[in-house]
Motif scaffolding. Structure first.
Motif, PDB file in Angstrom:
ATOM      1  N   ASN A 251      35.941 -12.724 -23.138  1.00  0.00           N
ATOM      2  CA  ASN A 251      35.232 -13.561 -24.096  1.00  0.00           C
ATOM      3  C   ASN A 251      33.942 -12.901 -24.559  1.00  0.00           C
ATOM      4  OD1 ASN A 251      36.911 -16.042 -24.197  1.00  0.00           O
ATOM      5  ND2 ASN A 251      36.508 -16.035 -21.986  1.00  0.00           N
ATOM      6  N   PRO A 252      33.398 -13.337 -25.712  1.00  0.00           N
ATOM      7  CA  PRO A 252      32.189 -12.721 -26.247  1.00  0.00           C
ATOM      8  C   PRO A 252      31.071 -12.605 -25.218  1.00  0.00           C
ATOM      9  CG  PRO A 252      33.102 -14.225 -27.862  1.00  0.00           C
ATOM     10  CD  PRO A 252      33.910 -14.394 -26.613  1.00  0.00           C
ATOM     11  N   ASN A 253      30.449 -11.431 -25.210  1.00  0.00           N
ATOM     12  CA  ASN A 253      29.326 -11.073 -24.333  1.00  0.00           C
ATOM     13  C   ASN A 253      29.740 -10.719 -22.911  1.00  0.00           C
ATOM     14  OD1 ASN A 253      27.352 -11.415 -26.386  1.00  0.00           O
ATOM     15  ND2 ASN A 253      27.472 -13.635 -26.070  1.00  0.00           N
ATOM     16  N   ASP A 254      31.045 -10.807 -22.601  1.00  0.00           N
ATOM     17  CA  ASP A 254      31.514 -10.278 -21.313  1.00  0.00           C
ATOM     18  C   ASP A 254      31.379  -8.765 -21.307  1.00  0.00           C
ATOM     19  OD1 ASP A 254      32.244 -12.705 -20.218  1.00  0.00           O
ATOM     20  OD2 ASP A 254      34.364 -12.540 -20.779  1.00  0.00           O
ATOM     21  N   ILE A 255      31.038  -8.214 -20.160  1.00  0.00           N
ATOM     22  CA  ILE A 255      31.097  -6.767 -19.956  1.00  0.00           C
ATOM     23  C   ILE A 255      32.292  -6.506 -19.057  1.00  0.00           C
ATOM     24  CG2 ILE A 255      29.941  -4.740 -18.991  1.00  0.00           C
ATOM     25  CD1 ILE A 255      27.291  -6.059 -19.723  1.00  0.00           C
ATOM     26  N   ILE A 256      33.241  -5.703 -19.551  1.00  0.00           N
ATOM     27  CA  ILE A 256      34.532  -5.574 -18.876  1.00  0.00           C
ATOM     28  C   ILE A 256      34.947  -4.113 -18.725  1.00  0.00           C
ATOM     29  CG2 ILE A 256      35.287  -7.807 -19.818  1.00  0.00           C
ATOM     30  CD1 ILE A 256      37.094  -6.141 -21.745  1.00  0.00           C
ATOM     31  N   LEU A 257      35.941  -3.924 -17.871  1.00  0.00           N
ATOM     32  CA  LEU A 257      36.664  -2.664 -17.766  1.00  0.00           C
ATOM     33  C   LEU A 257      38.114  -2.933 -18.146  1.00  0.00           C
ATOM     34  CD1 LEU A 257      35.333  -1.368 -14.327  1.00  0.00           C
ATOM     35  CD2 LEU A 257      34.727  -0.469 -16.568  1.00  0.00           C
ATOM     36  N   LEU A 258      38.700  -2.026 -18.910  1.00  0.00           N
ATOM     37  CA  LEU A 258      40.115  -2.125 -19.265  1.00  0.00           C
ATOM     38  C   LEU A 258      40.863  -1.027 -18.527  1.00  0.00           C
ATOM     39  CD1 LEU A 258      39.845  -2.781 -23.114  1.00  0.00           C
ATOM     40  CD2 LEU A 258      40.325  -4.443 -21.307  1.00  0.00           C
ATOM     41  N   GLU A 259      41.653  -1.416 -17.555  1.00  0.00           N
ATOM     42  CA  GLU A 259      42.354  -0.439 -16.724  1.00  0.00           C
ATOM     43  C   GLU A 259      43.250   0.456 -17.573  1.00  0.00           C
ATOM     44  OE1 GLU A 259      45.817  -0.987 -13.608  1.00  0.00           O
ATOM     45  OE2 GLU A 259      43.893  -1.522 -12.681  1.00  0.00           O
ATOM     46  N   GLY A 260      43.118   1.759 -17.387  1.00  0.00           N
ATOM     47  CA  GLY A 260      43.937   2.722 -18.115  1.00  0.00           C
ATOM     48  C   GLY A 260      43.314   3.236 -19.392  1.00  0.00           C
ATOM     49  N   LEU A 261      42.209   2.631 -19.837  1.00  0.00           N
ATOM     50  CA  LEU A 261      41.586   3.067 -21.083  1.00  0.00           C
ATOM     51  C   LEU A 261      40.876   4.409 -20.901  1.00  0.00           C
ATOM     52  CD1 LEU A 261      40.794   2.523 -24.028  1.00  0.00           C
ATOM     53  CD2 LEU A 261      38.790   1.277 -23.171  1.00  0.00           C
ATOM     54  N   GLY A 262      40.296   4.617 -19.735  1.00  0.00           N
ATOM     55  CA  GLY A 262      39.539   5.843 -19.511  1.00  0.00           C
ATOM     56  C   GLY A 262      38.198   5.797 -20.214  1.00  0.00           C
ATOM     57  N   ASN A 263      37.582   6.948 -20.363  1.00  0.00           N
ATOM     58  CA  ASN A 263      36.279   7.025 -21.026  1.00  0.00           C
ATOM     59  C   ASN A 263      36.463   7.202 -22.528  1.00  0.00           C
ATOM     60  OD1 ASN A 263      34.589   6.855 -18.691  1.00  0.00           O
ATOM     61  ND2 ASN A 263      35.209   8.941 -18.174  1.00  0.00           N
ATOM     62  N   ILE A 264      35.724   6.423 -23.297  1.00  0.00           N
ATOM     63  CA  ILE A 264      35.766   6.535 -24.753  1.00  0.00           C
ATOM     64  C   ILE A 264      34.359   6.790 -25.263  1.00  0.00           C
ATOM     65  CG2 ILE A 264      37.808   5.087 -24.998  1.00  0.00           C
ATOM     66  CD1 ILE A 264      35.982   2.773 -25.780  1.00  0.00           C
ATOM     67  N   ASN A 265      34.271   7.234 -26.504  1.00  0.00           N
ATOM     68  CA  ASN A 265      32.995   7.550 -27.117  1.00  0.00           C
ATOM     69  C   ASN A 265      32.064   6.336 -27.119  1.00  0.00           C
ATOM     70  OD1 ASN A 265      31.088   7.837 -29.588  1.00  0.00           O
ATOM     71  ND2 ASN A 265      31.913   9.899 -29.322  1.00  0.00           N
ATOM     72  N   LEU A 266      30.783   6.575 -26.897  1.00  0.00           N
ATOM     73  CA  LEU A 266      29.804   5.494 -26.845  1.00  0.00           C
ATOM     74  C   LEU A 266      29.766   4.695 -28.140  1.00  0.00           C
ATOM     75  CD1 LEU A 266      27.537   4.161 -25.185  1.00  0.00           C
ATOM     76  CD2 LEU A 266      25.949   5.827 -26.182  1.00  0.00           C
ATOM     77  N   PHE A 267      30.149   5.310 -29.251  1.00  0.00           N
ATOM     78  CA  PHE A 267      30.105   4.625 -30.541  1.00  0.00           C
ATOM     79  C   PHE A 267      31.496   4.144 -30.989  1.00  0.00           C
ATOM     80  CE2 PHE A 267      26.317   7.213 -30.374  1.00  0.00           C
ATOM     81  CZ  PHE A 267      25.344   6.324 -30.809  1.00  0.00           C
ATOM     82  N   SER A 268      32.390   3.956 -30.045  1.00  0.00           N
ATOM     83  CA  SER A 268      33.731   3.467 -30.365  1.00  0.00           C
ATOM     84  C   SER A 268      33.687   2.025 -30.874  1.00  0.00           C
ATOM     85  CB  SER A 268      34.633   3.532 -29.127  1.00  0.00           C
ATOM     86  OG  SER A 268      34.802   4.853 -28.689  1.00  0.00           O
ATOM     87  N   ILE A 269      34.592   1.739 -31.792  1.00  0.00           N
ATOM     88  CA  ILE A 269      34.800   0.381 -32.290  1.00  0.00           C
ATOM     89  C   ILE A 269      36.179  -0.074 -31.808  1.00  0.00           C
ATOM     90  CG2 ILE A 269      35.182  -1.023 -34.356  1.00  0.00           C
ATOM     91  CD1 ILE A 269      32.268  -0.307 -33.949  1.00  0.00           C
ATOM     92  N   ILE A 270      36.240  -1.269 -31.231  1.00  0.00           N
ATOM     93  CA  ILE A 270      37.510  -1.822 -30.748  1.00  0.00           C
ATOM     94  C   ILE A 270      37.841  -3.018 -31.626  1.00  0.00           C
ATOM     95  CG2 ILE A 270      38.700  -2.826 -28.773  1.00  0.00           C
ATOM     96  CD1 ILE A 270      36.594  -1.391 -27.015  1.00  0.00           C
ATOM     97  N   ARG A 271      39.049  -3.016 -32.179  1.00  0.00           N
ATOM     98  CA  ARG A 271      39.454  -4.106 -33.063  1.00  0.00           C
ATOM     99  C   ARG A 271      40.809  -4.639 -32.674  1.00  0.00           C
ATOM    100  NH1 ARG A 271      39.531   0.337 -37.922  1.00  0.00           N
ATOM    101  NH2 ARG A 271      41.514   1.326 -37.420  1.00  0.00           N
ATOM    102  N   LYS A 272      41.097  -5.850 -33.134  1.00  0.00           N
ATOM    103  CA  LYS A 272      42.352  -6.520 -32.779  1.00  0.00           C
ATOM    104  C   LYS A 272      42.950  -7.155 -34.017  1.00  0.00           C
ATOM    105  CE  LYS A 272      42.659 -10.727 -31.203  1.00  0.00           C
ATOM    106  NZ  LYS A 272      42.634 -11.987 -30.398  1.00  0.00           N
ATOM    107  N   ARG A 273      44.263  -6.952 -34.215  1.00  0.00           N
ATOM    108  CA  ARG A 273      44.939  -7.587 -35.340  1.00  0.00           C
ATOM    109  C   ARG A 273      45.015  -9.088 -35.094  1.00  0.00           C
ATOM    110  NH1 ARG A 273      48.211  -6.137 -39.541  1.00  0.00           N
ATOM    111  NH2 ARG A 273      48.353  -3.961 -38.850  1.00  0.00           N
ATOM    112  N   MET A 274      44.646  -9.878 -36.106  1.00  0.00           N
ATOM    113  CA  MET A 274      44.692 -11.330 -35.979  1.00  0.00           C
ATOM    114  C   MET A 274      46.129 -11.808 -36.054  1.00  0.00           C
ATOM    115  SD  MET A 274      41.275 -12.206 -38.196  1.00  0.00           S
ATOM    116  CE  MET A 274      41.239 -13.944 -37.775  1.00  0.00           C
ATOM    117  N   GLN A 275      46.436 -12.900 -35.407  1.00  0.00           N
ATOM    118  CA  GLN A 275      47.821 -13.365 -35.267  1.00  0.00           C
ATOM    119  C   GLN A 275      48.471 -13.694 -36.591  1.00  0.00           C
ATOM    120  OE1 GLN A 275      47.809 -16.612 -32.477  1.00  0.00           O
ATOM    121  NE2 GLN A 275      47.587 -15.266 -30.702  1.00  0.00           N
ATOM    122  N   ASN A 276      47.699 -14.175 -37.564  1.00  0.00           N
ATOM    123  CA  ASN A 276      48.297 -14.555 -38.853  1.00  0.00           C
ATOM    124  C   ASN A 276      48.336 -13.400 -39.833  1.00  0.00           C
ATOM    125  OD1 ASN A 276      45.566 -14.376 -39.196  1.00  0.00           O
ATOM    126  ND2 ASN A 276      45.340 -16.257 -40.370  1.00  0.00           N
ATOM    127  N   ALA A 277      47.913 -12.200 -39.396  1.00  0.00           N
ATOM    128  CA  ALA A 277      47.866 -11.052 -40.321  1.00  0.00           C
ATOM    129  C   ALA A 277      49.248 -10.406 -40.425  1.00  0.00           C
ATOM    130  CB  ALA A 277      46.862 -10.037 -39.819  1.00  0.00           C
TER     131      ALA A 277
END
Length: 421
Positions: free
Chosen positions: A395-421
């Motif tokens: 949820n918003p403002n959670d700080i999390i780890l995603l298992e298997g993601l590994g290290n990504i660039n500090l300026f990475s953007i993570i996005r998600k396709r919306m269900q109705n798209a």
């Protein structure tokens, strides 16, 4: 039409990619994703009064950060200045005179001597608010001391080519972002309806509101202005997008390509700059073909936007700009998160969540200089100050780890396709 790029033959540089920065965070993302320069506003005399803007100390930090990376930073001083504000404007110029901006964007040529009084070698850029459409006007501002001018959005492409050819200073054009329903930024509608002056950074965007008709003697009985069931948007402009014709602008010899949006988030700026940087690189390589254009347009579609238009510059007919009934904000992807900590003891970057996502969903990871990639969420671990635990959703403002993601660039953007798209 396929162009033979003269600038390559003559060892000409690509145009500068000029990007908006709402705050220091957005500025860093803009530069990391490939902007050559940023434009930003201080706390006074710029056209984004409702933005966070930069304090004097932050302006100093912004310029240093840009220059340390061999990038440029321009200060916007393009608000309309009234007589009673001239002394305050002069004091503000004095307060920023030693910061070392690469240029100063103004909309009133009368202010050039004020700036030059304290910054003798100031690089003056004239704003699109001047609605410049021909080389004689460009030359007028050159004689007044300008070194660059942003051309009116209403100009046609063939006229642009002639204007560039006949001008002796740098020519800058808007290539992406909101279109004003007025003449290149000069608008009185917001001032008239809400007393918020669009020419002083307070625009209420009245042109994008939904309107109905009410008869004087029948209060609260509303009629649609047209036959559409959900009312009508009288103006409701599309968003400008000149990506498919970017090679034409390069061929025309413009000096700078400008993206609109000093109220936009780091997600919007990063994604948009990634696309246009990639496009310019492809042009330089002679690979800006139909397939690559389609791919880059599909990436631009992942940003929140209104229906795109090529605007006045390239449309054969302006019917598209007049047909506003179905123009709506499109948002097929949601800003899901950013990299909070690039490296951790877990061997996996920590993520700051911006919008909710769940275990089992597929995310897209966009990093500077690389192609976007997909990642399926298998395990979500929430990190708190003194403990950690697994969860089914972030949820918003959670700080999390995603298992298997590994290290990504500090300026990475993570996005998600919306269900109705």
């Amino acid at each position: 039409m396929e162009y033979q790029y003269r600038f390559l033959e003559e060892n000409r540089k690509l145009p500068e990619l000029l990007v908006p920065a709402a705050d220091m965070t957005v500025l860093k993302y803009a530069l990391e994703y490939g902007a050559d320069a940023v434009y930003l506003g201080g706390r006074k005399f710029n056209l984004r009064s409702y933005g966070s803007n930069f304090s004097i100390r932050e302006l100093e930090e912004a310029v240093k950060y840009s220059h340390d990376r061999s990038k440029k930073a321009y200060l916007t001083l393009n608000s309309i200045i009234f007589e009673n504000e001239l002394d305050e404007f002069e004091e503000y110029v004095k307060s920023i005179k030693d910061i070392g901006f690469n240029g100063y964007i103004v909309s009133d040529p009368g202010l050039i001597p004020v700036i030059r009084k304290y910054i003798a070698d100031a690089n003056i850029h004239m704003s699109t608010q001047l609605s410049t459409t021909n080389h004689l006007t460009v030359d007028h501002y050159r004689k007044a001391g300008a070194r660059r001018i942003n051309i009116a959005r209403e100009i046609r492409y063939n006229d642009l080519r002639e204007l560039v050819k006949n001008s002796k200073i740098e020519i800058e054009v808007f290539i992406h972002g909101s279109l004003c329903i007025s003449y290149s930024g000069r608008c009185m509608l917001s001032k008239y309806m809400t007393n918020r002056d669009a020419n002083r950074g307070e625009c209420a965007h009245s042109c994008r509101w939904k309107y109905y008709l009410m008869e004087e003697q029948r209060p609260n009985l509303f009629y649609n202005i047209t036959q559409e069931t959900d009312g009508t948007y009288i103006y409701n402009s599309r968003d400008l997008c000149l990506l498919p014709k970017l090679d034409y602008l390069v061929e025309a010899g413009v000096s700078a390509l400008k993206i609109e949006g000093r109220m936009k988030t780091e997600s919007y700026v990063a994604q948009t700059v990634w696309v246009y940087r990639k496009a310019l690189d492809l042009i330089a390589e002679g690979k800006f073909n139909k397939e690559n254009k389609e791919f880059l347009m599909s990436e631009l579609a992942k940003c929140s936007h209104r229906d795109y238009t090529e605007g006045f510059m390239f449309l054969d007919s302006f019917e598209e700009l007049e047909n506003n009934e179905d123009v709506k904000v499109k948002q097929d992807f949601k800003f899901a998160g950013i990299c909070f900590k690039e490296f951790s003891e877990d061997g996996c970057s920590e993520i700051l969540v911006k919008n909710q996502f769940r275990k089992g969903e597929v995310l897209e990871i966009l990093e500077p200089g690389t192609m976007p990639r997909l990642f399926k969420v298998k395990k979500i671990k929430i990190k708190r100050k003194n403990y950690e635990f697994f969860t089914e959703e972030a949820n918003p403002n959670d700080i999390i780890l995603l298992e298997g993601l590994g290290n990504i660039n500090l300026f990475s953007i993570i996005r998600k396709r919306m269900q109705n798209a």
